[in-house]
Design an enzyme around this catalytic site. Structure first.
Site, PDB file in Angstrom:
ATOM      1  N   ARG A  80       0.827  -1.196   0.000  1.00  0.00           N
ATOM      2  CA  ARG A  80       0.000   0.000   0.000  1.00  0.00           C
ATOM      3  C   ARG A  80       0.866   1.252   0.000  1.00  0.00           C
ATOM      4  NH1 ARG A  80      -5.467  -0.239   2.583  1.00  0.00           N
ATOM      5  NH2 ARG A  80      -4.954   1.817   3.344  1.00  0.00           N
ATOM      6  N   ASP A 124     -18.919   2.022   1.682  1.00  0.00           N
ATOM      7  CA  ASP A 124     -19.016   0.934   2.674  1.00  0.00           C
ATOM      8  C   ASP A 124     -20.422   0.951   3.286  1.00  0.00           C
ATOM      9  OD1 ASP A 124     -16.507   2.510   2.555  1.00  0.00           O
ATOM     10  OD2 ASP A 124     -15.633   0.890   3.700  1.00  0.00           O
ATOM     11  N   ARG A 139     -23.183  -0.221   0.913  1.00  0.00           N
ATOM     12  CA  ARG A 139     -23.194  -1.707   0.763  1.00  0.00           C
ATOM     13  C   ARG A 139     -23.781  -2.337   2.032  1.00  0.00           C
ATOM     14  NH1 ARG A 139     -17.384  -1.982  -1.998  1.00  0.00           N
ATOM     15  NH2 ARG A 139     -17.995  -2.134  -4.191  1.00  0.00           N
ATOM     16  N   HIS A 187     -11.740   3.911   5.483  1.00  0.00           N
ATOM     17  CA  HIS A 187     -12.455   3.260   4.375  1.00  0.00           C
ATOM     18  C   HIS A 187     -11.819   1.908   4.106  1.00  0.00           C
ATOM     19  CE1 HIS A 187     -13.935   2.172   0.503  1.00  0.00           C
ATOM     20  NE2 HIS A 187     -12.714   2.170   0.023  1.00  0.00           N
TER      21      HIS A 187
HETATM   22  N1  LIG Z   1     -13.176   5.306  -2.262  1.00  0.00           N
HETATM   23  C1  LIG Z   1     -13.864   4.248  -2.732  1.00  0.00           C
HETATM   24  O1  LIG Z   1     -14.840   3.766  -2.151  1.00  0.00           O
HETATM   25  C2  LIG Z   1     -13.426   3.649  -4.052  1.00  0.00           C
HETATM   26  C3  LIG Z   1     -14.223   2.683  -4.700  1.00  0.00           C
HETATM   27  C4  LIG Z   1     -13.787   2.182  -5.939  1.00  0.00           C
HETATM   28  C5  LIG Z   1     -12.602   2.633  -6.500  1.00  0.00           C
HETATM   29  N2  LIG Z   1     -11.855   3.559  -5.806  1.00  0.00           N
HETATM   30  C6  LIG Z   1     -10.591   4.068  -6.328  1.00  0.00           C
HETATM   31  O2  LIG Z   1     -10.820   4.917  -7.456  1.00  0.00           O
HETATM   32  C7  LIG Z   1      -9.610   4.973  -8.222  1.00  0.00           C
HETATM   33  C8  LIG Z   1      -9.946   4.843  -9.688  1.00  0.00           C
HETATM   34  O3  LIG Z   1     -10.418   3.544  -9.933  1.00  0.00           O
HETATM   35  P1  LIG Z   1     -10.710   3.158 -11.470  1.00  0.00           P
HETATM   36  O4  LIG Z   1     -11.229   1.754 -11.485  1.00  0.00           O
HETATM   37  O5  LIG Z   1     -11.518   4.254 -12.112  1.00  0.00           O
HETATM   38  O6  LIG Z   1      -9.222   3.203 -12.109  1.00  0.00           O
HETATM   39  P2  LIG Z   1      -8.874   3.426 -13.667  1.00  0.00           P
HETATM   40  O7  LIG Z   1      -7.468   2.976 -13.842  1.00  0.00           O
HETATM   41  O8  LIG Z   1      -9.954   2.858 -14.518  1.00  0.00           O
HETATM   42  O9  LIG Z   1      -8.923   5.033 -13.855  1.00  0.00           O
HETATM   43  C9  LIG Z   1      -7.922   5.839 -13.345  1.00  0.00           C
HETATM   44  C10 LIG Z   1      -7.766   6.982 -14.349  1.00  0.00           C
HETATM   45  O10 LIG Z   1      -6.853   7.935 -13.793  1.00  0.00           O
HETATM   46  C11 LIG Z   1      -6.125   8.455 -14.874  1.00  0.00           C
HETATM   47  N3  LIG Z   1      -4.893   9.098 -14.400  1.00  0.00           N
HETATM   48  C12 LIG Z   1      -3.763   8.503 -13.968  1.00  0.00           C
HETATM   49  N4  LIG Z   1      -2.837   9.436 -13.674  1.00  0.00           N
HETATM   50  C13 LIG Z   1      -3.424  10.647 -13.909  1.00  0.00           C
HETATM   51  C14 LIG Z   1      -2.996  11.995 -13.788  1.00  0.00           C
HETATM   52  N5  LIG Z   1      -1.748  12.291 -13.369  1.00  0.00           N
HETATM   53  N6  LIG Z   1      -3.856  12.982 -14.115  1.00  0.00           N
HETATM   54  C15 LIG Z   1      -5.100  12.697 -14.547  1.00  0.00           C
HETATM   55  N7  LIG Z   1      -5.578  11.437 -14.698  1.00  0.00           N
HETATM   56  C16 LIG Z   1      -4.737  10.436 -14.372  1.00  0.00           C
HETATM   57  C17 LIG Z   1      -5.847   7.249 -15.753  1.00  0.00           C
HETATM   58  O11 LIG Z   1      -5.493   7.675 -17.068  1.00  0.00           O
HETATM   59  C18 LIG Z   1      -7.172   6.514 -15.688  1.00  0.00           C
HETATM   60  O12 LIG Z   1      -8.035   6.893 -16.744  1.00  0.00           O
HETATM   61  C19 LIG Z   1      -8.697   3.869  -7.667  1.00  0.00           C
HETATM   62  O13 LIG Z   1      -7.740   4.459  -6.796  1.00  0.00           O
HETATM   63  C20 LIG Z   1      -9.658   3.003  -6.853  1.00  0.00           C
HETATM   64  O14 LIG Z   1      -9.030   2.317  -5.795  1.00  0.00           O
HETATM   65  C21 LIG Z   1     -12.242   4.075  -4.615  1.00  0.00           C
HETATM   66  O1  LIG Z   2     -15.114  -1.731  -4.033  1.00  0.00           O
HETATM   67  C1  LIG Z   2     -13.922  -1.361  -3.995  1.00  0.00           C
HETATM   68  N1  LIG Z   2     -13.035  -1.673  -4.999  1.00  0.00           N
HETATM   69  C2  LIG Z   2     -11.609  -1.453  -4.816  1.00  0.00           C
HETATM   70  C3  LIG Z   2     -10.919  -1.529  -6.117  1.00  0.00           C
HETATM   71  C4  LIG Z   2     -11.349  -0.870  -7.253  1.00  0.00           C
HETATM   72  C5  LIG Z   2     -10.530  -1.055  -8.354  1.00  0.00           C
HETATM   73  S1  LIG Z   2      -9.261  -2.091  -7.950  1.00  0.00           S
HETATM   74  C6  LIG Z   2      -9.785  -2.261  -6.319  1.00  0.00           C
HETATM   75  C7  LIG Z   2     -11.076  -2.468  -3.838  1.00  0.00           C
HETATM   76  C8  LIG Z   2     -11.720  -3.674  -3.616  1.00  0.00           C
HETATM   77  C9  LIG Z   2     -11.154  -4.548  -2.688  1.00  0.00           C
HETATM   78  C10 LIG Z   2      -9.975  -4.203  -2.040  1.00  0.00           C
HETATM   79  C11 LIG Z   2      -9.380  -2.962  -2.340  1.00  0.00           C
HETATM   80  N2  LIG Z   2      -8.236  -2.635  -1.695  1.00  0.00           N
HETATM   81  C12 LIG Z   2      -7.463  -1.491  -1.917  1.00  0.00           C
HETATM   82  C13 LIG Z   2      -6.774  -0.985  -0.827  1.00  0.00           C
HETATM   83  C14 LIG Z   2      -5.955   0.114  -0.996  1.00  0.00           C
HETATM   84  C15 LIG Z   2      -5.846   0.721  -2.245  1.00  0.00           C
HETATM   85  F1  LIG Z   2      -5.028   1.783  -2.412  1.00  0.00           F
HETATM   86  C16 LIG Z   2      -6.553   0.230  -3.347  1.00  0.00           C
HETATM   87  C17 LIG Z   2      -7.371  -0.880  -3.194  1.00  0.00           C
HETATM   88  N3  LIG Z   2      -9.938  -2.099  -3.231  1.00  0.00           N
HETATM   89  C18 LIG Z   2     -11.420  -0.056  -4.239  1.00  0.00           C
HETATM   90  C19 LIG Z   2     -12.270   0.122  -3.023  1.00  0.00           C
HETATM   91  O2  LIG Z   2     -11.857   0.961  -2.091  1.00  0.00           O
HETATM   92  C20 LIG Z   2     -13.490  -0.502  -2.935  1.00  0.00           C
HETATM   93  S2  LIG Z   2     -14.530  -0.279  -1.576  1.00  0.00           S
HETATM   94  C21 LIG Z   2     -13.962  -1.439  -0.338  1.00  0.00           C
HETATM   95  C22 LIG Z   2     -12.725  -2.056  -0.442  1.00  0.00           C
HETATM   96  C23 LIG Z   2     -12.328  -2.977   0.544  1.00  0.00           C
HETATM   97  C24 LIG Z   2     -13.186  -3.261   1.624  1.00  0.00           C
HETATM   98  C25 LIG Z   2     -14.420  -2.658   1.720  1.00  0.00           C
HETATM   99  C26 LIG Z   2     -14.810  -1.726   0.742  1.00  0.00           C
HETATM  100 CL1  LIG Z   2     -16.349  -0.941   0.847  1.00  0.00          CL
END
Ligand SMILES: NC(=O)c1ccc[n+]([C@@H]2O[C@H](COP(=O)([O-])OP(=O)(O)OC[C@H]3O[C@@H](n4cnc5c(N)ncnc54)[C@H](O)[C@@H]3O)[C@@H](O)[C@H]2O)c1
Ligand SMILES: O=C1N[C@](c2ccsc2)(c2cccc(Nc3ccc(F)cc3)n2)CC(O)=C1Sc1ccccc1Cl
Length: 333
Positions: free
Chosen positions: A105, A165, A168, A192
């Site tokens: 991480r 979270d 869900r 988170h």
């Molecule tokens: N907080 C949450 O609950 C949650 C849930 C799901 C996903 N996420 C997070 O959201 C993020 C995006 O997930 P994703 O599946 O869309 O990934 P993805 O790889 O599909 O999209 C990421 C985008 O960021 C762009 N990018 C990278 N560097 C950049 C920069 N310097 N400037 C502008 N754009 C840039 C990439 O070109 C890409 O299009 C991940 O970090 C994932 O862990 C968070």
């Molecule tokens: O629904 C998800 N999908 C992700 C994901 C999306 C694209 S690739 C992975 C996910 C899913 C499972 C694990 C996980 N771990 C993680 C930890 C630190 C990071 F910097 C990135 C990802 N992340 C990103 C994310 O935060 C979520 S919510 C989530 C994750 C773990 C436990 C509970 C919840 Cl509610």
């Protein structure tokens, strides 16, 4: 009697409509799900898309513009140049590097820190009065980084935190109890992801607190059901990733609901990642972002709800604060 007499030949009053502009930085699975949901929910008058990949960015913009016949009229623009984001009311950051297999991480965090150093300063410069909403992971630390890099007051720097979270959690509880998820009030707080804390005492269905009715009727089984449901929230995230490789729809709707409450000043109470120092015994010198139920409106975080936490829940929050703080001190910012 009439309070006012109209002037002769007066023109009708001009409609002073507030122009709402939202920027989405990072047009991948999550960013485009958010943009699409914001469009269908008619939240913004203008959407600016930014990404590092120019072709993908233009393709996503054109594809959204082609839906215009079915959507309210919205200006959709895109560029790799941050000038396009000028005057945004809300800037949502979903840009980030994907975690490589076996990557720690902290390594992922270092890569995302480098990305945020390129994204946050121009966003803050072009929209000095906007609200910054961070979704990229690890979201709590990246929200702290955004706060530091932007120099904004803490009420205008928010992380999506345990909003996903909690949604869900509400879905799984509602599914188990066979009720509508909108009638299940349940919060997950703190960090988170894997270490989020389910607030049992605040769960209520149709206004009926679940715990007190359980204790009264001494239904031990259901406490196990609640713990199993909390674990299912984490497992379901991993299950979605293993099945489709990413998540998009639930995070898209949860962030659009934050955008709606922020920009239409709904004053809703939602769990979001906020500067938690000073709350529940977290020391004032621990500048960490953790999720707590907060009132969300045009100024961002309008207030943090004084929820009742058991000593165990407060202890877990303070432990998460220490973990995040140690992680942040290793970043050297
Ligand atoms: N907080 C949450 O609950 C949650 C849930 C799901 C996903 N996420 C997070 O959201 C993020 C995006 O997930 P994703 O599946 O869309 O990934 P993805 O790889 O599909 O999209 C990421 C985008 O960021 C762009 N990018 C990278 N560097 C950049 C920069 N310097 N400037 C502008 N754009 C840039 C990439 O070109 C890409 O299009 C991940 O970090 C994932 O862990 C968070
Ligand atoms: O629904 C998800 N999908 C992700 C994901 C999306 C694209 S690739 C992975 C996910 C899913 C499972 C694990 C996980 N771990 C993680 C930890 C630190 C990071 F910097 C990135 C990802 N992340 C990103 C994310 O935060 C979520 S919510 C989530 C994750 C773990 C436990 C509970 C919840 Cl509610």
């Amino acid at each position: 009697h009439h309070l006012f007499s109209p002037l002769p030949d007066a023109e009708p009053a001009a409609r002073t409509s507030r122009h709402i502009k939202i920027t989405v930085v990072g047009c991948g699975n999550v960013g485009m799900a958010i943009a699409q949901t914001i469009l269908t929910q008619d939240i913004a008058d203008e959407i600016a898309l930014v990404d590092a990949q120019p072709n993908k960015l233009r393709g996503e913009m054109l594809d959204l513009q082609h839906a215009a016949a079915f959507l309210p009229r919205v200006k959709i623009a895109s560029s790799t140049d941050y000038e396009i984001t000028a005057g945004s009311d809300l800037a949502i950051i979903t840009a980030g590097a994907r975690q490589n297999p076996g990557e720690t991480r902290l390594d992922l965090l270092q890569r995302n820190l480098a990305i945020f150093k390129k994204i946050v300063p121009p966003l803050a410069q072009y929209s000095p009065d906007c609200i910054l909403l961070v979704v990229s992971n690890p979201v709590d630390v990246l929200t702290y980084i955004t706060w530091k890099l932007s120099g904004f007051p803490p009420n205008r720097v928010i992380g999506s935190g345990t909003n996903l979270d909690s949604s869900r959690f509400r879905f799984l509880l509602a599914d188990h109890l066979n009720v509508n998820a909108q009638d299940v009030q349940a919060y997950m707080v703190g960090e988170h992801g894997d270490s989020s804390v389910a607030l049992w005492s605040s769960i209520s269905v149709g206004g009926v607190p679940v715990i007190s009715s359980l204790e009264k009727n001494d239904i031990n089984l259901s406490v196990e059901m609640l713990e199993a449901t909390r674990k299912a929230v984490v497992d379901s995230a991993y299950e979605v990733i293993s099945l489709k490789g990413y998540t998009s729809w639930a995070i898209g709707y949860s962030v659009a609901s934050l955008a709606f409450s922020l920009l239409r000043h709904q004053r809703r109470i939602l769990p979001v990642s906020l500067l938690a120092k000073g709350f529940y015994g977290i020391p004032e010198d621990r500048e960490v972002f953790l999720s707590l139920p907060a009132q969300i409106g045009r100024g961002g975080i309008l207030g943090v709800v004084n929820i009742h936490l058991t000593e165990e829940e407060a202890k877990r929050l303070r432990r998460s604060a220490e973990t995040l703080w140690e992680c942040q001190t290793q970043l050297g910012i």
